[in-house]
Design a protein around this motif. Structure first.
Motif, PDB file in Angstrom:
ATOM      1  N   ASP A 150      -3.686  -4.174  -3.141  1.00 48.53           N
ATOM      2  CA  ASP A 150      -5.019  -3.883  -2.612  1.00 48.53           C
ATOM      3  C   ASP A 150      -5.949  -3.396  -3.711  1.00 48.53           C
ATOM      4  OD1 ASP A 150      -3.649  -1.486  -2.867  1.00 48.53           O
ATOM      5  OD2 ASP A 150      -4.239  -0.696  -0.907  1.00 48.53           O
ATOM      6  N   GLU A 151      -5.403  -2.696  -4.736  1.00 49.73           N
ATOM      7  CA  GLU A 151      -6.238  -2.288  -5.858  1.00 49.73           C
ATOM      8  C   GLU A 151      -6.691  -3.494  -6.673  1.00 49.73           C
ATOM      9  OE1 GLU A 151      -5.976   0.042 -10.126  1.00 49.73           O
ATOM     10  OE2 GLU A 151      -4.636   0.646  -8.510  1.00 49.73           O
ATOM     11  N   THR A 177      -2.492   7.951  -9.444  1.00 49.26           N
ATOM     12  CA  THR A 177      -3.250   7.967 -10.698  1.00 49.26           C
ATOM     13  C   THR A 177      -2.895   9.142 -11.597  1.00 49.26           C
ATOM     14  OG1 THR A 177      -4.984   9.171  -9.558  1.00 49.26           O
ATOM     15  CG2 THR A 177      -5.217   6.789  -9.698  1.00 49.26           C
ATOM     16  N   ASP A 187     -13.507   2.553 -10.506  1.00 47.04           N
ATOM     17  CA  ASP A 187     -13.987   1.329  -9.860  1.00 47.04           C
ATOM     18  C   ASP A 187     -15.317   1.565  -9.155  1.00 47.04           C
ATOM     19  OD1 ASP A 187     -11.879  -0.071 -10.784  1.00 47.04           O
ATOM     20  OD2 ASP A 187     -10.893  -0.391  -8.857  1.00 47.04           O
ATOM     21  N   ILE A 202      -7.974   2.958  -0.952  1.00 45.68           N
ATOM     22  CA  ILE A 202      -7.733   3.559  -2.262  1.00 45.68           C
ATOM     23  C   ILE A 202      -7.877   5.074  -2.203  1.00 45.68           C
ATOM     24  CG2 ILE A 202      -8.455   3.573  -4.684  1.00 45.68           C
ATOM     25  CD1 ILE A 202      -7.393   0.875  -3.705  1.00 45.68           C
ATOM     26  N   ASN A 203      -6.906   5.771  -2.808  1.00 45.77           N
ATOM     27  CA  ASN A 203      -6.944   7.212  -3.075  1.00 45.77           C
ATOM     28  C   ASN A 203      -6.311   8.081  -1.997  1.00 45.77           C
ATOM     29  OD1 ASN A 203      -7.716   8.904  -5.307  1.00 45.77           O
ATOM     30  ND2 ASN A 203      -9.036  10.002  -3.892  1.00 45.77           N
ATOM     31  N   SER A 255      -9.258   7.935 -11.332  1.00 49.58           N
ATOM     32  CA  SER A 255      -8.608   7.029 -10.391  1.00 49.58           C
ATOM     33  C   SER A 255      -9.546   5.890 -10.025  1.00 49.58           C
ATOM     34  CB  SER A 255      -8.255   7.797  -9.102  1.00 49.58           C
ATOM     35  OG  SER A 255      -9.443   8.112  -8.399  1.00 49.58           O
ATOM     36  N   ASP A 256      -9.035   5.004  -9.166  1.00 48.01           N
ATOM     37  CA  ASP A 256      -9.900   3.958  -8.632  1.00 48.01           C
ATOM     38  C   ASP A 256     -11.065   4.565  -7.854  1.00 48.01           C
ATOM     39  OD1 ASP A 256      -8.392   1.419  -9.242  1.00 48.01           O
ATOM     40  OD2 ASP A 256      -6.860   2.603  -8.257  1.00 48.01           O
ATOM     41  N   GLU A 257     -10.806   5.703  -7.237  1.00 44.15           N
ATOM     42  CA  GLU A 257     -11.877   6.378  -6.510  1.00 44.15           C
ATOM     43  C   GLU A 257     -13.036   6.692  -7.425  1.00 44.15           C
ATOM     44  OE1 GLU A 257     -13.716   7.856  -3.186  1.00 44.15           O
ATOM     45  OE2 GLU A 257     -11.797   6.823  -3.277  1.00 44.15           O
ATOM     46  N   SER A 259       0.820  -1.214   0.000  1.00 46.64           N
ATOM     47  CA  SER A 259       0.000   0.000   0.000  1.00 46.64           C
ATOM     48  C   SER A 259       0.853   1.262   0.000  1.00 46.64           C
ATOM     49  CB  SER A 259      -0.935   0.005   1.220  1.00 46.64           C
ATOM     50  OG  SER A 259      -0.209  -0.109   2.441  1.00 46.64           O
ATOM     51  N   TYR A 293     -17.287  -1.300   0.113  1.00 42.09           N
ATOM     52  CA  TYR A 293     -16.360  -0.362   0.731  1.00 42.09           C
ATOM     53  C   TYR A 293     -17.112   0.610   1.610  1.00 42.09           C
ATOM     54  CZ  TYR A 293     -18.071   2.525  -3.153  1.00 42.09           C
ATOM     55  OH  TYR A 293     -18.878   3.194  -4.051  1.00 42.09           O
ATOM     56  N   TYR A 317     -11.807  -0.575   1.240  1.00 37.79           N
ATOM     57  CA  TYR A 317     -12.455  -1.758   0.686  1.00 37.79           C
ATOM     58  C   TYR A 317     -12.467  -2.878   1.725  1.00 37.79           C
ATOM     59  CZ  TYR A 317     -13.241  -0.307  -4.119  1.00 37.79           C
ATOM     60  OH  TYR A 317     -13.728   0.297  -5.242  1.00 37.79           O
TER      61      TYR A 317
END
Length: 663
Positions: free
Chosen positions: A397-398, A183, A368, A177-178, A363-365, A36, A128, A61
């Protein structure tokens, strides 16, 4: 970290090393979250501390209550040899049997609020817990120091070590995440517009303080001569290329041509047009003219199949607090991606409904969360995703967070399609071969790209793997000579994140499964299947653009990339779902049932190419023209189009009505 559309409009940003656990001891009572900490956030790259009072939004998550059980269920409903094949689970069944428990949500939420964060959304599947707080609160809660780090010409926020959480909640947490800004190293990059002409053709990007209101992208115009169909016009005035006079590039295929190439024009005569099926499209942000542009485009080029307001809907998330600024994410750069996705799906399945879901950022934020929104509420049968990472250097973790979403999608009968990428084996960007995540996930269908010639009658007259070399006409000669210098091509290769899935065994050659591996390991190979992706044989799209005089108006140009291939495949599957019922995750069926049948056409190497003419300034002939050859099957990479399964085109391309009948 995440994401860039899989088309190229500007130079693709190469991903930096973004994983790797920095050894650190967790504080007493804390447990470290593995992988992470971004590797680029090293002490010698630090330029300052993060503003302790600034705010950011992140997501914690949660681990599934029964990961193995959900995987088994998803496998059973997707496996044609299973008695549970296509007996998909409902969202309630998934939530009740496999999702993170209410107790897990409560424990994590209570910890976050006790640490001073404002706890936010918990989605329907409990994937999450979202939270917002200050940098100072994050540092105290996760046992890190947030700093500003200089990387690839940018200054980005990151933690100085691996995150940790209290031991009391560690068993519930799969990742966070974030908190860092990894990103921002990736930006949209589209094939076929200004960035694909000459450096002089790239106009300055407009600046904006809000991604939601980013102005339209800089205008681009196809120069002529170009052909209405493949081979219509041949360049007889320039020197031969490898002994051949080549055809001019197509001006851009239209919906009737694309349907005809897949025999969907014939299917349409029997009412098979995707009616009753919903295709979701995930991208970052949302062009305010997205529907209007797509409707205008259909009116001009496919008037018998208008895109009605009742067919189209949107879910667009507001910008994420604390996420990348719009210049880092290039909000305007995503608009061409969005128009291509919507217009390509409608081109193939004009009767289908389209749900556009715009992430809050790149981003994943954002992305996803957008994908999880569709899956957690079962809002569509098919999801097209035209973006991805440069390679697989992705925090664990992503990966785990994405896998949980993708597996749930398979269990519910949602087919998730991802572009395989536009940089071939990535060796020219990363310095080593790599396939691209998320396409490498064994729970998604990775769609590669081909170079496709559609003749005057709408049928295929040429098809080969997309791997382009470029030679520019200089002083009366093609430079460099054939096959030219590597430019771009269909993404592919062997994953180092995921082992070979059962459905690929016995179909994918051993030599490919063992690439990039150690010992006797075998990896997941991508792509799975392909559609047209080469921008030289690309699709004409319509989009509102910003013109040099400052005006904002609708315009059209040719575009390509596996960002075209994915929505074309999604549209084709919408017709297949209408005809044969919901298919869900199709990979096991593709490999076990269709790989050795005429339903999938093997794509083979073909020599040749096309001559492309571009305006130097990207708009008009004021500054002259640039003439170049875009050759096929450039050899300057480790992946190649071959007979049988290959790591440029996968199994091949769907063979029209035979594919529809057997899928």
């Amino acid at each position: 970290m995440r994401r860039t559309p899989a088309m190229l409009l500007a130079l693709a940003m190469a991903g930096a090393g973004m994983t790797g656990l920095v050894p650190s001891a967790a504080a007493a009572g804390q447990s470290v979250i593995p992988d992470s900490h971004p590797r680029w956030a090293s002490p010698n790259a630090k330029v300052g501390n993060a503003d302790a009072a600034s705010k950011l939004t992140f997501r914690v998550y949660l681990k599934l209550a029964d990961q193995a059980g959900l995987e088994a269920a998803a496998t059973a409903v997707s496996d044609p040899t299973s008695p549970s094949y296509r007996k998909f689970l409902s969202t309630d069944q998934v939530r009740t049997r496999f999702a993170p428990t209410a107790g897990a949500v409560s424990a994590v939420r209570n910890w976050l609020t006790s640490a001073g964060f404002a706890a936010g959304e918990v989605p329907a599947n409990n994937a999450y817990v979202e939270a917002t707080g200050t940098v100072d609160q994050v540092q105290k809660a996760f046992g890190v120091t947030l700093g500003e780090y200089r990387v690839q010409g940018k200054t980005l926020r990151s933690q100085d070590r691996a995150l940790s959480v209290p031991a009391a909640v560690a068993s519930y947490v799969s990742g966070v995440i974030n908190i860092d800004q990894a990103t921002a190293l990736l930006k949209p990059s589209h094939v076929g517009a200004a960035g694909d002409a000459t450096p002089d053709a790239v106009q300055p990007k407009a600046k904006t303080s809000q991604p939601a209101v980013a102005p339209p992208p800089a205008a681009f115009v196809n120069a002529r001569p170009c052909s209405d169909y493949y081979g219509q016009q041949v360049d007889t005035t320039d020197p031969a290329y490898a002994g051949k006079q080549l055809p001019y590039a197509v001006c851009g295929y239209t919906p009737p041509q694309l349907r005809a190439a897949s025999q969907l024009d014939i299917a349409g005569r029997f009412g098979l047009d995707g009616h009753g099926v919903t295709v979701a499209i995930v991208d970052a942000f949302a062009s305010p003219t997205l529907y209007a542009d797509a409707a205008e485009y259909a009116k001009r080029h496919d008037p018998a199949h208008p895109l009605t307001r009742s067919q189209y809907s949107e879910i667009v998330f507001p910008p994420t607090p604390g996420s990348e600024d719009p210049d880092q994410c290039d909000a305007s750069g995503w608009y061409g991606e969005q128009s291509l996705d919507v217009e390509a799906v409608h081109a193939m399945a004009p009767g289908a409904k389209i749900l556009y879901v715009g992430g809050a950022d790149c981003s994943d934020e954002g992305l996803d969360k957008a994908l999880n929104t569709i899956v957690s509420k079962n809002l569509a049968q098919i999801v097209s995703n035209s973006y991805g990472n440069n390679g697989e250097d992705v925090p664990a973790d992503e990966v785990q967070a994405f896998q949980s979403i993708a597996i749930q999608a398979a269990a519910e009968g949602i087919g998730v399609y991802f572009s395989s990428g536009d940089d071939g084996d990535e060796s020219h960007d990363l310095g080593h071969p790599s396939a691209d995540f998320s396409a490498t996930s064994p729970w998604v269908t990775a769609v590669g790209g081909t170079s496709l010639g559609i003749g005057k009658d709408g049928r295929k007259v040429l098809e080969t793997g997309w791997a382009t070399g470029k030679s520019t006409l200089t002083n009366g000669a093609w430079n460099p000579p054939a096959p030219g210098a590597w430019l771009y091509g269909s993404g592919g290769g062997t994953s180092v994140l995921f082992p070979e899935p059962n459905y690929q065994k016995g179909v994918v050659p051993d030599a490919l499964a063992k690439q990039n591996q150690t010992g006797n390991n075998r990896g997941r190979v991508v792509p799975d299947i392909s559609m047209d992706g080469d921008p030289t044989t690309g699709m004409l799209i319509g989009i509102t653009q910003t013109w040099p005089d400052g005006s904002v108006k609708y315009g059209e140009y040719r575009i390509g990339g596996t960002s075209l291939a994915s929505p074309l495949m999604a549209g084709l599957m919408a017709v297949a779902d209408q005809f044969g019922g919901r298919h869900g995750f199709i990979n096991p069926w593709l490999y076990k049932a269709l790989s050795h049948t005429p339903a999938v056409t093997d794509v083979k190497p073909v020599d040749g190419g096309s001559v492309r003419v571009d305006y130097v300034n990207g708009i008009d002939a004021t500054d002259g023209y640039v003439r170049s050859v875009r050759s096929y099957n450039d050899p300057d990479q480790t992946i190649h189009t071959t007979r049988g399964y290959d790591n440029v085109t996968g199994l091949g391309t769907p063979n029209g009505l035979l594919f529809l009948g057997l899928i």
